[in-house]
Each structure stands twice: as C-alpha cells, then as structure tokens.
Design a protein around this motif. Structure first.
Motif, PDB file in Angstrom:
ATOM      1  N   LYS A   1       0.708  -1.285   0.089  1.00 38.03           N
ATOM      2  CA  LYS A   1      -0.035   0.022  -0.110  1.00 38.03           C
ATOM      3  C   LYS A   1       0.895   1.265  -0.025  1.00 38.03           C
ATOM      4  O   LYS A   1       0.734   2.200  -0.939  1.00 38.03           O
ATOM      5  N   ALA A   2       1.917   1.232   1.003  1.00 35.20           N
ATOM      6  CA  ALA A   2       3.056   2.528   0.953  1.00 35.20           C
ATOM      7  C   ALA A   2       3.465   2.558  -0.567  1.00 35.20           C
ATOM      8  O   ALA A   2       3.601   3.689  -0.797  1.00 35.20           O
TER       9      ALA A   2
ATOM     10  N   ARG B   1       0.972   4.133  -2.984  1.00 33.34           N
ATOM     11  CA  ARG B   1       0.933   5.630  -2.542  1.00 33.34           C
ATOM     12  C   ARG B   1       2.095   6.201  -3.042  1.00 33.34           C
ATOM     13  O   ARG B   1       2.178   7.579  -3.583  1.00 33.34           O
ATOM     14  N   PHE B   2       3.095   5.827  -2.813  1.00 31.87           N
ATOM     15  CA  PHE B   2       4.482   6.390  -3.077  1.00 31.87           C
ATOM     16  C   PHE B   2       4.672   6.613  -4.697  1.00 31.87           C
ATOM     17  O   PHE B   2       4.899   7.836  -5.209  1.00 31.87           O
ATOM     18  N   TRP B   3       4.315   5.732  -5.441  1.00 27.70           N
ATOM     19  CA  TRP B   3       4.406   5.861  -6.887  1.00 27.70           C
ATOM     20  C   TRP B   3       3.435   6.915  -7.508  1.00 27.70           C
ATOM     21  O   TRP B   3       3.342   7.683  -8.610  1.00 27.70           O
TER      22      TRP B   3
ATOM     23  N   TYR C   1       4.351  10.108  -7.005  1.00 28.58           N
ATOM     24  CA  TYR C   1       5.627  10.676  -7.698  1.00 28.58           C
ATOM     25  C   TYR C   1       5.093  10.715  -9.479  1.00 28.58           C
ATOM     26  O   TYR C   1       5.345  11.898 -10.008  1.00 28.58           O
TER      27      TYR C   1
END
Lengths: 226, 226
Positions: B94-95, B98-100, B103
C-alpha cells in the motif's frame, strides 16, 4: 509483530519530516533504532533505500524501506494495528483528516518559500490560513478546544506540529512571527496543547540548537552567493 | 450499505480528476447520480460542498461531501469494503502504491505546466519518467507485463491513466507526444492494457470532443491575452 520486528529510522535531528516519523513511532510505542544522517554526506544505506528522492526520513521495517513522511506515518498506523490509532477508523473522518493535512502542507510550502527569501508571508497566504483556522475548528473540533488529556495526538496533529510547531524558532531567527495567536487563536491553542504532550516534547529538537543551525545555513548560503 | 446509500458525484466530463472518481466508482460497482458542472458557472451545491477549493470532483455520500480526487478514491475503497480493493491490503505494498502515485502526480504537474506553455517536456522531466519506467516495473510488476485479465484496475492504475492515458490526444493537439513507447515501453504497455478494460472505456471522454474543447480553450486564452 510489534515486539519482534526490526525497525530502523534514518533521520536528521532538525528535519521536520523526520520528526513526523519519530512522533508516530513514539505515540504508537514502537521501539526502533535511530540512524542520524549527515545530509552533506548521506550513507550508502540511505541512498540504497531511497534511490528516488535520496531524502530522510526512511523507515526500514524488517528490511523493507518505506519513504516519504506522510506515507511512513500511514504505514506505521496500518502495520501496527494496536491502538492508539493515528487516523480515525471512520472513512469520512479519515478523508477529512487527509484533506486538512494536505491543505496545511500546501500552506507550509508557501510559507517555507517565503521564509527562505526572508520575506514576510503574503496576505494571500494569511487568508489561506484563515480558512484552516475557521473550518478545521468547526469541522473537526465542533468549535471546541484541542486537548490531549484523554487522547494521543494523531496524523493531523503530527502534520500540524511538524509544519507550524516551531513558529517561536522562526520568530527569534527571522524577527517576525509567521502566524500569531491574535489572528489564529484556534491553531495557536492547538499547537500549545501539543507542546504539553510528553511524546511531542521527546522528539522536539532544542530551540537553541535549531537557531544555531539556521545561522550556519544562512552563513553557508551567503558564502555560496558571494 | 452499498445498495441503499445515496451517492452523488459532481464532475466535469473532460476533467482527469473527476475521471478518477468515476473510474473508482465503476470498478467498485457503485451506482451513483452524476451531476455535470459548468466550471464557468459552478452550482451552489458545488460551492457549498467544496468551499475551500471550489473544484470538481466532489463525492457526496449520504449527504457528506468528500473532496480531492485521491482522497475520494481512498474513501471509496474504505467506505465500500467489498472487493475489488483499489489499494492492496498489505501495508508495505500500500505504501509503495501511494509512493508511486504521488511520484507520477509530481511528474504530471511538471508536464502539465510544459503543455500549457506549449513547450516540449524538458530532458530533466523525461529522466524523472525514466525512473518511474524502470523502478515501478521492477518493484511492483517483477519486470513482467501489466495485465487486467484476472484483476480490476486499482488506485495506482487510476492515477496513471488519469495522468497519462490521453497522450494520443496531447499528440494530436500539440503535435508532439509527451511520452513515447520507444523510451517508455513499460509505461506505454501498462496504459494500453488499461485502455482495453471496459470500465476504463466507459469513463474515457471521446478524443474528438476533448480536442474540440482544447481548441476552444486555446482560442479563449488567446482572446484574453489579445
């Protein structure tokens, strides 16, 4: 899971973004190893764990790196399911907390740019803060006062404190207060209530040391420009 | 809950941000009432529901407004707990999603600014896209090909498609392709796989109509400047 897992945080003592991760770990009561990074000479591990942004904080949980402070805070809340919870369980309230965290972050970015050029925040920015002052109070606090006597700080508290918790430092260094209690009584009392929380005090860097760092950064900046 | 609740979406047919909400609702199989907003003359309801940003999309669920497209998509996934899930259940994955998503959003904002001034994307931006091309493929797809034969699109797919799904429109209107299959074979094949998904086709506005709108916007812009 919380007891046996390996948790490491790469941070820098004065970074407000690393502070978010430290505060989330403290509030959830998670033991972790802390690695202080020299941002002029970043560790191989930091570059390996965060090849995209090469920034602190990086949380490493059982060997897996998580980056970006807000994503780290949400991860901590989701990977350690025991209370206290940093975000509300209710999807609607959760959406509200995410909304206001993003809004405060936007304001702080504008404020940060103003401070770098050492100019006072614009009236436009102050008006954006008026919106936060009025609407967060009404929507999330039912016009009451923030208090942490019966509850631990959560996601939105962490974001607010990381962004605006050191306005007294800014006042001493820049000679003006980015926001004041007369215009923003609710936000000010919220931050003051947070300052009384032991976990918040534990992770807040000493004011004198931060001011010393800001002086060194200004000198280095002026030296580069000269 | 999904059957009996009242769900309304305020959108604008060509908005890539409203598209995110429409796509999330479609994928989750949620029935909703759609209200098309005239952005030159916004409805009283829109202004009342989103007094801060005054923008589409706004999702209204049982009378409660949720704003900001990514927050809406997460809300939809959390308020309707039945599968398909838009975000992975595993906190680490999940993290990563969310990160990509964040980005890609950053890249698209830079790209959007370049397109508004009708200048080609900078080499710096193209290099940022190289990072996404290489790392998303390795981290999330184990270097394999994206496919939606056995799975519905999720949060990250929705973000990618909303940002880069209409690059053929951009090519026809601006006369150059913001990103091409030679340099970005993985991202291109991902978008092409998404274009085959019925829910994606359902919410994608007709290319000719979008180009017509872009021409009208350019005329209006030139008229304002004259």
């Amino acid at each position: 899971m919380a007891e046996k897992s390996s948790v490491t945080l790469h941070g820098m003592w004065a970074s407000p973004f690393a502070l978010r991760a430290k505060l989330a770990l403290k509030i959830k009561g998670i033991e972790y190893e802390y690695i202080e990074e020299d941002l002029q000479n970043k560790s191989e591990l930091l570059l390996q764990y965060n090849p995209v942004h090469k920034k602190v904080p990086v949380l490493v949980h059982n060997g897996l790196p998580i980056t970006e402070s807000l994503i780290i805070v949400e991860y901590i809340d989701e990977a350690w399911t025991e209370p206290p919870h940093l975000l509300p369980k209710d999807p609607y309230l959760k959406a509200k907390h995410r909304f206001w965290a993003a809004y405060l972050q936007q304001i702080a970015e504008i404020l940060g740019k103003a401070l770098i050029t050492e100019s006072k925040p614009s009236e436009d920015m102050m008006k954006k803060m008026d919106v936060a002052e009025e609407l967060i109070k009404a929507e999330l606090f039912h016009n009451g006062c923030p208090s942490f006597e019966d509850a631990k700080p959560g996601y939105l508290d962490i974001v607010l404190y990381s962004l605006l918790g050191s306005s007294d430092v800014a006042e001493e260094f820049f000679g003006f207060r980015p926001f004041n209690a007369e215009r923003y009584p609710f936000l000010s009392s919220w931050i003051n209530a947070l300052k009384e929380v032991p976990e918040v005090q534990d992770v807040t860097p000493p004011k004198d040391k931060v001011i010393e760092l800001l002086h060194a950064m200004r000198q280095s900046y002026l030296h580069t420009k000269a």
